[in-house]
Design a protein around this motif. Sequence first.
Motif, mmCIF file in Angstrom:
data_model
loop_
_atom_site.group_PDB
_atom_site.id
_atom_site.type_symbol
_atom_site.label_atom_id
_atom_site.label_comp_id
_atom_site.label_asym_id
_atom_site.label_seq_id
_atom_site.Cartn_x
_atom_site.Cartn_y
_atom_site.Cartn_z
ATOM 1 N N ASP A 1 27.206 -6.725 13.159
ATOM 2 C CA ASP A 1 26.724 -8.031 12.685
ATOM 3 C C ASP A 1 25.607 -8.576 13.574
ATOM 4 O O ASP A 1 24.875 -9.483 13.179
ATOM 5 C CB ASP A 1 27.879 -9.049 12.590
ATOM 6 N N TYR B 1 19.935 -4.175 22.531
ATOM 7 C CA TYR B 1 20.998 -3.440 21.812
ATOM 8 C C TYR B 1 20.894 -3.676 20.311
ATOM 9 O O TYR B 1 20.833 -2.729 19.518
ATOM 10 C CB TYR B 1 22.383 -3.874 22.319
ATOM 11 N N ARG C 1 24.362 -15.017 29.890
ATOM 12 C CA ARG C 1 23.631 -13.822 29.443
ATOM 13 C C ARG C 1 22.274 -14.285 28.881
ATOM 14 O O ARG C 1 22.254 -15.222 28.073
ATOM 15 C CB ARG C 1 24.470 -13.158 28.344
HETATM 16 O O1 DAU Z 1 29.414 -8.413 17.140
HETATM 17 C C1 DAU Z 1 29.535 -7.030 17.278
HETATM 18 C C2 DAU Z 1 29.193 -6.623 18.692
HETATM 19 O O2 DAU Z 1 30.252 -7.101 19.507
HETATM 20 C C3 DAU Z 1 29.002 -5.117 18.861
HETATM 21 O O3 DAU Z 1 27.895 -4.698 18.112
HETATM 22 C C4 DAU Z 1 28.820 -4.743 20.328
HETATM 23 O O4 DAU Z 1 28.800 -3.331 20.458
HETATM 24 C C5 DAU Z 1 29.992 -5.306 21.114
HETATM 25 O O5 DAU Z 1 29.787 -5.050 22.489
HETATM 26 C C6 DAU Z 1 30.144 -6.809 20.875
HETATM 27 O O6 DAU Z 1 29.039 -7.559 21.456
HETATM 28 P P1 DAU Z 1 29.275 -8.939 22.223
HETATM 29 O O7 DAU Z 1 28.141 -9.134 23.147
HETATM 30 O O8 DAU Z 1 29.613 -10.026 21.292
HETATM 31 O O9 DAU Z 1 30.626 -8.541 23.015
HETATM 32 P P2 DAU Z 1 31.102 -8.756 24.524
HETATM 33 O O10 DAU Z 1 32.523 -8.317 24.585
HETATM 34 O O11 DAU Z 1 30.161 -8.176 25.510
HETATM 35 O O12 DAU Z 1 31.049 -10.339 24.668
HETATM 36 C C7 DAU Z 1 31.828 -11.173 23.822
HETATM 37 C C8 DAU Z 1 31.525 -12.613 24.201
HETATM 38 O O13 DAU Z 1 32.048 -12.860 25.519
HETATM 39 C C9 DAU Z 1 30.042 -12.929 24.297
HETATM 40 O O14 DAU Z 1 29.822 -14.266 23.883
HETATM 41 C C10 DAU Z 1 29.732 -12.792 25.777
HETATM 42 C C11 DAU Z 1 31.016 -13.247 26.438
HETATM 43 N N1 DAU Z 1 31.338 -12.613 27.745
HETATM 44 C C12 DAU Z 1 31.314 -11.276 27.830
HETATM 45 C C13 DAU Z 1 31.621 -10.641 29.015
HETATM 46 C C14 DAU Z 1 31.581 -9.127 29.127
HETATM 47 C C15 DAU Z 1 31.713 -13.419 28.817
HETATM 48 O O15 DAU Z 1 31.742 -14.658 28.724
HETATM 49 N N2 DAU Z 1 32.023 -12.788 29.999
HETATM 50 C C16 DAU Z 1 31.978 -11.436 30.134
HETATM 51 O O16 DAU Z 1 32.249 -10.932 31.270
#
Ligand code: DAU
Length: 337
Positions: free
Chosen positions: A127, A151, A274
């Motif tokens: 998405d 990405y 981020r």
């Molecule tokens: O929406 C689909 C996507 O979801 C996929 O295409 C990606 O492969 C997948 O990694 C994921 O991306 P996000 O960036 O949304 O996922 P992430 O788990 O890295 O982060 C989820 C949310 O949490 C985002 O708002 C960033 C926040 N976050 C993430 C990390 C790793 C934090 O606040 N602290 C963190 O340490």
Amino acid sequence: MRRILVTGGAGFIGANFVRMVLSEHPDTLVVNLDKLTYAGNLENLAGFTDHPNHVFVKGDILDAKLVEQLVTDHNIDAIINFAAESHVDRSLVDPGVFIETNVNGTLTLLKVALEKKLERYIQISTDEVYGSLGPTGKFTEQTPVSPNSPYSASKAAADHLVRAFGHSWGLRYNITRCSNNYGEYQFPEKMIPLMINNALNDKPLPVYGDGLYVRDWLYIYDHCTAIWKVLTEARPGEIYNIGGNNEKTNLEVVGLILDRLGKPKELIRHVTDRPGHDRRYAIDSSKIMNELKWRPSVTFEVGINRTIDWYLANETWLRHVVSGEYQQYYASMYHNR
Ligand code: DAU
Ligand code: NAD
């Protein structure tokens, strides 16, 4: 017998998909091509590596000769491409490898799928290609593609290539665009397993910015059943959004994890945001629900409890993945943040 080439089948979603297919669709041969990058892990396939209908091959989707040979030798009828560099934060540090794997790797697979006249090519997209939403509305399949991170830009480029191969040469394809997956075997660079691991170790939970970013959480098994439906029932040339209908702020999710593990809220640490952080994702899944009769099987509350239980019960798996390289990654990404 259905004969599929799954790429990236030692990663989080790919391995769960392979596990589901081998358990629930015994009349299927799965050839699993994975480079085993930092995110690929044969322990994700525990109990299934030696399954008689599973052939694991360590290799790169950029290796056209190898892909061609696998398709020919195993008489493959469909490719399902999960292989990718998948972490947004890493793409903001080193975008080059995202272009290589996600764009050029997809191109390599598309050329083979076309040349070998495969029944179907399925691209597992995201998405995130749609960009970010304001406080209301949901992404539909008609939402214009507008990616914001390296990405998501690489995933969008791959989607455009897939569509172009269909439009120009009649490749029989589908693209699936799902929301954030969570569940068993997810690498702890992604938010939910990272927070579980830190909480278990009484380490600070690094919440980016104000923590009010919204994601639409989809339980991994439900994503896998949706992909199976697309593979087996969808008309070629269609794109399907797949969501969990579970919008939560990051702070809500982190709070739930802490409560469930009996850990104090004081572990939450707000850290530097981020760059270019997408504020909100929400998926309208009505197309796949109406056309293919797909339904998610669990609520977020059930799925997150199952996930936390799994991490508690699989301490050895977790210990292996957070040793070595992960420590350097964590230090470079989070120290001084
Ligand atoms: O929406 C689909 C996507 O979801 C996929 O295409 C990606 O492969 C997948 O990694 C994921 O991306 P996000 O960036 O949304 O996922 P992430 O788990 O890295 O982060 C989820 C949310 O949490 C985002 O708002 C960033 C926040 N976050 C993430 C990390 C790793 C934090 O606040 N602290 C963190 O340490
Ligand atoms: P992951 O990072 O856990 O796994 C990726 C797998 O691909 C790993 O096993 C890795 O070894 C393999 N791989 C990487 N480069 C390769 C190459 N050149 N050749 C062969 N194999 C290679 O990713 P994931 O979370 O399982 O995501 C799978 C797919 O789903 C990706 O395409 C991702 O963009 C997409 N997606 C993920 C999410 C999510 O929430 N995790 C959501 C939407 C879409």
